[in-house]
Enzyme design. Sequence first.
Site, mmCIF file in Angstrom:
data_model
loop_
_atom_site.group_PDB
_atom_site.id
_atom_site.type_symbol
_atom_site.label_atom_id
_atom_site.label_comp_id
_atom_site.label_asym_id
_atom_site.label_seq_id
_atom_site.Cartn_x
_atom_site.Cartn_y
_atom_site.Cartn_z
ATOM 1 N N ARG A 1 -6.257 1.344 -3.513
ATOM 2 C CA ARG A 1 -5.201 0.980 -2.561
ATOM 3 C C ARG A 1 -5.423 -0.480 -2.908
ATOM 4 O O ARG A 1 -6.478 -0.987 -3.082
ATOM 5 C CB ARG A 1 -5.491 1.368 -1.198
ATOM 6 C CG ARG A 1 -6.931 1.062 -0.623
ATOM 7 C CD ARG A 1 -7.408 1.925 0.399
ATOM 8 N NE ARG A 1 -7.990 3.164 -0.060
ATOM 9 C CZ ARG A 1 -8.907 3.785 0.142
ATOM 10 N NH1 ARG A 1 -9.121 3.574 1.776
ATOM 11 N NH2 ARG A 1 -9.577 4.825 -0.220
ATOM 12 N N ASP B 1 -8.810 -1.246 8.520
ATOM 13 C CA ASP B 1 -9.327 -0.128 9.713
ATOM 14 C C ASP B 1 -10.160 -0.635 10.757
ATOM 15 O O ASP B 1 -10.869 -1.778 10.707
ATOM 16 C CB ASP B 1 -10.581 0.709 8.846
ATOM 17 C CG ASP B 1 -9.847 1.965 8.225
ATOM 18 O OD1 ASP B 1 -8.917 1.932 8.091
ATOM 19 O OD2 ASP B 1 -10.551 2.049 7.203
ATOM 20 N N ARG C 1 0.965 -1.300 -0.089
ATOM 21 C CA ARG C 1 0.071 -0.235 -0.105
ATOM 22 C C ARG C 1 0.911 1.427 -0.203
ATOM 23 O O ARG C 1 1.728 1.476 0.831
ATOM 24 C CB ARG C 1 -1.023 -0.098 1.204
ATOM 25 C CG ARG C 1 -1.672 1.513 1.320
ATOM 26 C CD ARG C 1 -2.849 1.345 1.979
ATOM 27 N NE ARG C 1 -3.635 2.534 1.701
ATOM 28 C CZ ARG C 1 -4.693 2.982 2.784
ATOM 29 N NH1 ARG C 1 -5.239 2.232 3.696
ATOM 30 N NH2 ARG C 1 -5.127 4.122 2.458
#
Length: 155
Positions: free
Chosen positions: A91, A96, A82
């Site tokens: 990406r 997250d 990334r």
Amino acid sequence: MSKVWIALGSNMGEGRKNLDLAIKMMNERGVLVEKVSTYIETEPYGYTEQDNFVNAVCIAETKLSPRELLEVLLKIELDMGRVRIIKWGPRIIDLDILFYEDLIIDEEDLKVPHIEIQKRSFVLEPVNEISPDKIHPVFKKTVHQLLLDLNSCDI
């Protein structure tokens, strides 16, 4: 062990394989994935001039602290290639932290629960699939109710 909810997304290369690899890497690094939602294809959010995403959410257990978990996820992103150029841009992988147990953390580079969960159907739908009764510790609503609230705004 602490229970965590992690969002996964990819829109470069083979998205589904990227999510599979990220889950494998999490398991190898102390984030033991217990359940994964269905992989869904979604339109880009924020910066829209890019390919669609493959998104999912997993529930995992870990002995890592929230800060250590963040560091592991960022390292996985880096190890998978990334590169951060455009905010919300393309990406190979995006990981997250959505929830860490019921903790509320508000630090400059670590916000838990994720501050935009309630605005993102591509996050709420997979969480709702695997954990509809999860209560958002700030809004005091279930994920299911947050999804209903978001969908009622789309009318």
